[in-house]
Structures are given as structure tokens and as C-alpha cells.
Scaffold this motif. Sequence first.
Motif, mmCIF file in Angstrom:
data_model
loop_
_atom_site.group_PDB
_atom_site.id
_atom_site.type_symbol
_atom_site.label_atom_id
_atom_site.label_comp_id
_atom_site.label_asym_id
_atom_site.label_seq_id
_atom_site.Cartn_x
_atom_site.Cartn_y
_atom_site.Cartn_z
ATOM 1 N N ARG A 477 0.829 -1.203 0.000
ATOM 2 C CA ARG A 477 0.000 0.000 0.000
ATOM 3 C C ARG A 477 0.870 1.263 0.000
ATOM 4 O O ARG A 477 1.725 1.442 0.858
ATOM 5 C CB ARG A 477 -0.900 0.049 1.244
ATOM 6 C CG ARG A 477 -2.064 -0.904 1.232
ATOM 7 C CD ARG A 477 -3.188 -0.409 0.333
ATOM 8 N NE ARG A 477 -4.339 -1.299 0.417
ATOM 9 C CZ ARG A 477 -4.532 -2.362 -0.344
ATOM 10 N NH1 ARG A 477 -3.638 -2.678 -1.267
ATOM 11 N NH2 ARG A 477 -5.614 -3.112 -0.203
ATOM 12 N N TYR A 478 0.629 2.129 -0.989
ATOM 13 C CA TYR A 478 1.243 3.452 -1.002
ATOM 14 C C TYR A 478 0.482 4.370 -0.048
ATOM 15 O O TYR A 478 -0.745 4.269 0.095
ATOM 16 C CB TYR A 478 1.198 4.057 -2.392
ATOM 17 C CG TYR A 478 2.210 3.491 -3.367
ATOM 18 C CD1 TYR A 478 3.538 3.903 -3.330
ATOM 19 C CD2 TYR A 478 1.822 2.561 -4.332
ATOM 20 C CE1 TYR A 478 4.472 3.390 -4.232
ATOM 21 C CE2 TYR A 478 2.747 2.045 -5.237
ATOM 22 C CZ TYR A 478 4.072 2.473 -5.181
ATOM 23 O OH TYR A 478 4.991 1.972 -6.076
ATOM 24 N N SER A 479 1.193 5.288 0.576
ATOM 25 C CA SER A 479 0.553 6.288 1.419
ATOM 26 C C SER A 479 -0.207 7.280 0.544
ATOM 27 O O SER A 479 0.076 7.419 -0.649
ATOM 28 C CB SER A 479 1.606 7.023 2.252
ATOM 29 O OG SER A 479 2.546 7.692 1.415
ATOM 30 N N PRO A 480 -1.188 7.990 1.094
ATOM 31 C CA PRO A 480 -1.983 8.923 0.286
ATOM 32 C C PRO A 480 -1.153 9.995 -0.403
ATOM 33 O O PRO A 480 -1.496 10.432 -1.502
ATOM 34 C CB PRO A 480 -2.937 9.541 1.319
ATOM 35 C CG PRO A 480 -3.075 8.502 2.379
ATOM 36 C CD PRO A 480 -1.727 7.852 2.465
ATOM 37 N N ASP A 481 -0.045 10.427 0.240
ATOM 38 C CA ASP A 481 0.796 11.440 -0.399
ATOM 39 C C ASP A 481 1.841 10.838 -1.329
ATOM 40 O O ASP A 481 2.609 11.560 -1.967
ATOM 41 C CB ASP A 481 1.472 12.325 0.652
ATOM 42 C CG ASP A 481 2.412 11.567 1.592
ATOM 43 O OD1 ASP A 481 2.683 10.357 1.340
ATOM 44 O OD2 ASP A 481 2.866 12.163 2.584
ATOM 45 N N GLY A 482 1.883 9.512 -1.410
ATOM 46 C CA GLY A 482 2.794 8.844 -2.323
ATOM 47 C C GLY A 482 4.241 8.791 -1.876
ATOM 48 O O GLY A 482 5.102 8.320 -2.625
ATOM 49 N N LYS A 483 4.521 9.218 -0.639
ATOM 50 C CA LYS A 483 5.913 9.276 -0.182
ATOM 51 C C LYS A 483 6.388 7.968 0.459
ATOM 52 O O LYS A 483 7.588 7.790 0.668
ATOM 53 C CB LYS A 483 6.084 10.425 0.822
ATOM 54 C CG LYS A 483 5.890 11.807 0.204
ATOM 55 C CD LYS A 483 6.095 12.910 1.232
ATOM 56 C CE LYS A 483 5.915 14.284 0.607
ATOM 57 N NZ LYS A 483 6.108 15.375 1.605
ATOM 58 N N TYR A 484 5.461 7.087 0.779
ATOM 59 C CA TYR A 484 5.832 5.839 1.447
ATOM 60 C C TYR A 484 5.154 4.644 0.761
ATOM 61 O O TYR A 484 4.076 4.766 0.168
ATOM 62 C CB TYR A 484 5.409 5.850 2.917
ATOM 63 C CG TYR A 484 6.048 6.928 3.744
ATOM 64 C CD1 TYR A 484 7.334 6.779 4.248
ATOM 65 C CD2 TYR A 484 5.355 8.102 4.038
ATOM 66 C CE1 TYR A 484 7.918 7.773 5.016
ATOM 67 C CE2 TYR A 484 5.929 9.101 4.807
ATOM 68 C CZ TYR A 484 7.213 8.928 5.286
ATOM 69 O OH TYR A 484 7.792 9.917 6.042
ATOM 70 N N LEU A 485 5.801 3.505 0.892
ATOM 71 C CA LEU A 485 5.200 2.230 0.511
ATOM 72 C C LEU A 485 5.310 1.305 1.706
ATOM 73 O O LEU A 485 6.413 1.075 2.226
ATOM 74 C CB LEU A 485 5.929 1.615 -0.691
ATOM 75 C CG LEU A 485 5.439 0.217 -1.110
ATOM 76 C CD1 LEU A 485 4.012 0.285 -1.661
ATOM 77 C CD2 LEU A 485 6.381 -0.410 -2.134
ATOM 78 N N ALA A 486 4.173 0.791 2.166
ATOM 79 C CA ALA A 486 4.154 -0.160 3.277
ATOM 80 C C ALA A 486 3.812 -1.541 2.733
ATOM 81 O O ALA A 486 2.940 -1.688 1.873
ATOM 82 C CB ALA A 486 3.127 0.260 4.331
ATOM 83 N N ILE A 487 4.499 -2.555 3.253
ATOM 84 C CA ILE A 487 4.357 -3.918 2.763
ATOM 85 C C ILE A 487 4.097 -4.848 3.941
ATOM 86 O O ILE A 487 4.859 -4.854 4.911
ATOM 87 C CB ILE A 487 5.632 -4.363 2.018
ATOM 88 C CG1 ILE A 487 5.912 -3.428 0.842
ATOM 89 C CG2 ILE A 487 5.509 -5.806 1.548
ATOM 90 C CD1 ILE A 487 7.294 -3.609 0.241
ATOM 91 N N GLY A 488 3.027 -5.618 3.867
ATOM 92 C CA GLY A 488 2.701 -6.575 4.925
ATOM 93 C C GLY A 488 3.030 -7.984 4.488
ATOM 94 O O GLY A 488 2.626 -8.422 3.405
ATOM 95 N N SER A 489 3.759 -8.721 5.338
ATOM 96 C CA SER A 489 4.265 -10.034 4.964
ATOM 97 C C SER A 489 3.723 -11.137 5.854
ATOM 98 O O SER A 489 3.296 -10.897 6.990
ATOM 99 C CB SER A 489 5.799 -10.028 5.041
ATOM 100 O OG SER A 489 6.324 -11.319 4.856
ATOM 101 N N HIS A 490 3.785 -12.370 5.343
ATOM 102 C CA HIS A 490 3.432 -13.546 6.130
ATOM 103 C C HIS A 490 4.533 -13.910 7.123
ATOM 104 O O HIS A 490 4.373 -14.870 7.879
ATOM 105 C CB HIS A 490 3.131 -14.732 5.214
ATOM 106 C CG HIS A 490 1.677 -14.819 4.857
ATOM 107 N ND1 HIS A 490 0.927 -15.954 5.006
ATOM 108 C CD2 HIS A 490 0.820 -13.884 4.363
ATOM 109 C CE1 HIS A 490 -0.313 -15.730 4.621
ATOM 110 N NE2 HIS A 490 -0.405 -14.495 4.226
ATOM 111 N N ASP A 491 5.629 -13.157 7.141
ATOM 112 C CA ASP A 491 6.644 -13.390 8.177
ATOM 113 C C ASP A 491 6.355 -12.568 9.425
ATOM 114 O O ASP A 491 7.201 -12.468 10.321
ATOM 115 C CB ASP A 491 8.049 -13.098 7.643
ATOM 116 C CG ASP A 491 8.266 -11.630 7.272
ATOM 117 O OD1 ASP A 491 7.379 -10.790 7.550
ATOM 118 O OD2 ASP A 491 9.321 -11.315 6.691
ATOM 119 N N ASN A 492 5.154 -11.958 9.507
ATOM 120 C CA ASN A 492 4.650 -11.184 10.651
ATOM 121 C C ASN A 492 5.158 -9.746 10.684
ATOM 122 O O ASN A 492 4.759 -8.981 11.573
ATOM 123 C CB ASN A 492 4.986 -11.844 11.999
ATOM 124 C CG ASN A 492 4.441 -13.235 12.139
ATOM 125 O OD1 ASN A 492 3.783 -13.750 11.233
ATOM 126 N ND2 ASN A 492 4.708 -13.876 13.272
#
Length: 660
Positions: A477-492
Motif C-alpha cells: 500500500r502506497y501512502s496517500p501522499d505517495g511518499k511511502y510504501l508499506a508492505i505486509g508479509s506472512h513473516d509477521n
Amino acid sequence: MASSTKSRNASKGLSSSGTKVNVSYNKEEGNIRFLLRGRSVAMAVPTEQMESYSPDEKPNSPLYHLALEWVYGYRGKDCRSNVQLLPSGELVYFVAAVVVLRNLESSIQRHYLGHNDDIKCLAVHPDKTTIATGQVVGATKDKKALPAHVRVWDSASLETLHVIGEEVLERGVLCLGFSKANGGTHLCVVDDGKEKKLSVWEWNKGVKISDSKCSTEVVFAAEFNPHDDALLVTCGKNNINFWKLEGKDLVRKQGIFESHEKPKYILCVEFTKSGDVISGDSNGNLYIWGKGTNRITRAVPAVHKGGVIAMSVLPSGTLVTGGKDSCLTFFDADLQKQAATELEEHCGAVRALTSGGDEDVFVGTYNNFIVKGGPGGAFHTIARGHTDEVWGLAAHLSRDLVLTCGADKQVFLWDTVKHQLIWSVILEEPARSADFHPTEARVAIGTYSGRWFVLDAETGEVVTQHTDGDEKLSVVRYSPDGKYLAIGSHDNYLYLYNVCENGCTYKEAGKCSGHSSFVTHLDWASDSQHFMSNSGDYEILYWDVEDCKRVTSADDVRDLEWATSSCILRFDSIGIWSQGMDGTDINAACRAHGLPILATADDFGKVHVFAWPAHIPQAPSHAYGGHSSHVTNVTCSHDDSNLFTTGGMDGSLLQWRVLG
């Protein structure tokens, strides 16, 4: 069993989520708790609602409905003879639990939605209007079996005429065929049970005339002789059987190969104008069987390298065969070879053939293509779909584009107005998740192996790639301002990156640790400084971008404004849950941008529409079928005019029109 129910692209009425949820609200603390499979889940109530909120209020009913507008995909990988052209100019085929009737001139689809699970076969009546489709055994949300059955329906009105076989079919329907010599009075059905029973029905009365054990092995085709409604032929593994209907008895004669090479599989059959049977087999040979006999009168060897999987006789009398080698071979009425052509390699083996007018044919393939062309070899694509499980789905934030990606490593970008594929890419890894950058022409793709890619959204070219861990990335998921990318993994863990150089480079900003199970969903706050995440053990955690630390105080997050609402566990989505539900029963959720809509994708083939916010337990919903098995993802278009949903193993993308 007869039915006059008309299939519509409409809600089946309001439904609630089952048994009342066990909810408790502590007004002083501003926290609400409910039990999800025995686990207590706590949520913070916004300050402005703390005094007035009551979980016992009557929840709002949804004001908006959905109508199925377009189906992307086709099921060819494990089905045969399921593409037909009607005199109306509509091409008929199926995917998931939807039969598609596509007008090729006007580029409009209509849909028959009478089925509740995977459709596996299709037959068109001699009147070219009545259609029979057969499905597998399904299951309800309460694990109750939905019987396998055949539905006979009118393609003009989409009205169900009769439903047959519900009490006798075991697991599903392998193949169907209408009689022709008597005007289509009879329908033959092959059951996918242990004994692969062949039955003959007087379908317009719902009466079974006769049945008989057909084979213990798979059966690929069952057809009436067009000149004699008492004669049928079936074929499959190690056998071709010739049947005669004598009163209420089906008398069988097995095909005798004598000195001819006996194949392991007889894959397809067709009839000549004189009533002889032509069979195609796994050795690439054609055998001609004399009318009313079980003996070979002629052989045409080595028609294809590998099996002859499909055949069709064109109006001109030309016989077209399609093989495992992705080739089409054209024969005249005397079975003299006239021409041959080869499909593009990525189409895969031929699975279905039907006349497209003159010498053209429509071809369904193993890799879920439908193409049209002729002896000259200039084929163009009519439909295309994924060939393995699909979870990745993302809608562009300002354009009429939607992207899908799946375990088949394929990434598709679709134009949702023209309903056309813009580009496709095959990645090095199976894909699991996707998200568009809010302002740049970039799209991030998470895979099953921990690698993630950023593609140019205009061309599909890979811009950059990284690896975080070695497990599947459930959400990007990109942040609304486009400055960050967050990634959720199955490694917790959650991985956070700074987005630089117009989305071309990514610099690690931190690693968020705190979940005790795999990450499933993620939402950004509108300030782009906080995000929340859900996990497989029903945790709801909040994070601060600045230091990638957990925000543990409820007062610090209860009044945050959220840019998205895709987390399935959050206060304003509590109404989607019911007592006894498992956390995996709902796979995805999406809040519309401006309309009061919350849509969910569940594990039982249903798309639900709730009123937003759904913060009162046991919220009513409109439920829609079309997918089979689990619906994996849901998202809305940039202008809220459409919802998009993906089916897991059915590999389809459904586009729904939002109606007020």
C-alpha cells in the motif's frame, strides 16, 4: 424439478450475517469488544461517538445495489466444448458461476446467474436459443451441500426453464448433449460420480428416461447422433461407447479397434453428414466409425502432434480439428487435409472449437483464451483470463483502469470502459498483491516469495525490484501522499520504504515488528503519518511512520481520519461479522471514495454491499453471486461507478455497476 425463476443481475434481498454477535461496549474507556471465534477483539470508538454510540441500535440498510456489467476471463483449462455462437450474434461461454452472452458487434455482455458454483459444461439446443449448463456440488456458508445439477434456460429472456438432476447427480456434470433428430426433446447428462453414469432426460418435463453406468474413468463427451435420437456416443479414458436408447434401457456397445492402434484417451467426437462418428484421440489420430456400428471404417493418422482435443464441422462441411500442439487442421468433406495453422504459443492447447461464420472458427484454449480466426492464421483475442489463483487487485485512482495479478505470474492491466486488455506481463514469481501509486505511473506488485516489483503503469516494464523476507507479501500500500510504501508479509513483519525519484527508487525506512501472526490487511491514515494493520490471529495494530513503532494508546488513534478502509477488523466495519465466523471467512473489504458503501469479498462465493459506516453489529447487506468458491479481493473505481472483484481459483475479474 421445474423452476420459473428469472435470473437477474440484482440483489436477492437483504441478508444479515447470521447469529447475533457477542458485543460489549465500555463507554468510559470508549472501547468496544466482540468475540471472533472465541478471541476478544478490541476497537476504539471515535471521541464524537463515544457518548451516543450503542451496539444495540438498528443498523442502516444499504442504499446502493450492484448489477453485473462485465466478466473478464474464460474457463478453458479444465473444460471442453464450452464456446458457442448463437444466431443472435452472441458468443456463449462461461467462467466461475456465470454464463456470459457476449455480443461481438455491440461489445455488450449479458449474464445468466442461475448457478451457485463452478459451471463445467454447456450445450446448445437445436433451436439455438435454449441452453443447458451443468455445475459441480457447492456448499453454503453453513457448510451445507448445494447439489450438483443441470439448468436449462432461455438465452433470450435469461429465464430458467427447468432444473434437473439435483437429487441424483453426485459431484458434478462432466458433459451434456441435446438430441437433434426429434427437435431437442432429450438431454443426455454424464455425472462426475464414481460410476460416471450416463442419463437421458425428457428435460422439459424434468423426467429421467433412463440411466446406465458409463465408465469408471473420466468421460470427455456425450453426443446424440443428429440423424437418430435413439443413438448416442460417449468417449473418455480407454473407451468409446455406442449407445442405443431402447424404451427405458440404454444398450451399450464398446468400440472395437481391431488392428488399429488403441489410444489411452478418446478425447472428442463429431458426426459426418451421413451420421458416421469421427473420434479424435490422444495419439493424434482420427477414426471414422460407421453409423450404427462400433467398428472403425477408416483411419486418418497423425493429424496432430499429441492429442486431438476438439473438433467442429463448419456449415460448409469443412471439419476443423484442434490439438494439444496448439494447431488447427482443416479437412474437406472427404477428410482430405486442406490447410493448417498454429495459434500463438501463449494461447496453449485447443480446448473448444465452434464455427465463427464462413471458414472462421472461435477457439477456446487451455490458457483461458478465446480467439477467432481461420485457415490464414490471423487470430485475434476475444477473451482472456488468469490460469491460477488470483488475489492481487488494484484500481487506478484517477483513470478507468484496473490491474489483476495471480499465482500464474501474470499481471493484467484492463481498460474498464472498453473492457480490453491494455498490457500483460509475466513476472518471475507468482504474484499476490498490488497497488497503484497515487500520482505517478507506477504500480507495486507483491509476490509469494518475498520479492516485490514496481512496474511502469503505462508499459508494464519493471522499474525496480526488492526482497523482504522469504514469505508471501499479502498487501502492498502506497501512502496517500505517495511518499511511502508499506508492505505486509506472512513473516509477521511490515516493511516501510521511502518512495523517491517519481516512484522509481525505494529506500528502506524501517521494519515494523509486533504482530504475532501473518499480516493480512493494511490501511493508511489521511495524514500519511500513520497506518493500521490486521493479522491472521485477529490483531489490530497501529503504527507511526516516523519511527516504525507501534502506537499503543487508543486515544492517539481513535480520531484519526483514514484514507482507506480495507482492513476487515476495524470499528467502522464491525457490522460485517457475525457470531461463529472465522477470521478467514471474509477475505477483503473496500469503502467507496464518496458513496456510503462498504463492500466485502467472502469465502463462500459472495460479494456483499453494506451501508457505510457498518459500525453497528449484524449489519444487513445485499449479497451477489457470480464467483465460485472464495472471492479474494474487492476494490472500487476512482469515481465509485464500479466495484471490481476477483475470484480465487476461478481466475475471473467481475465488474459491477453501482446503482443507487
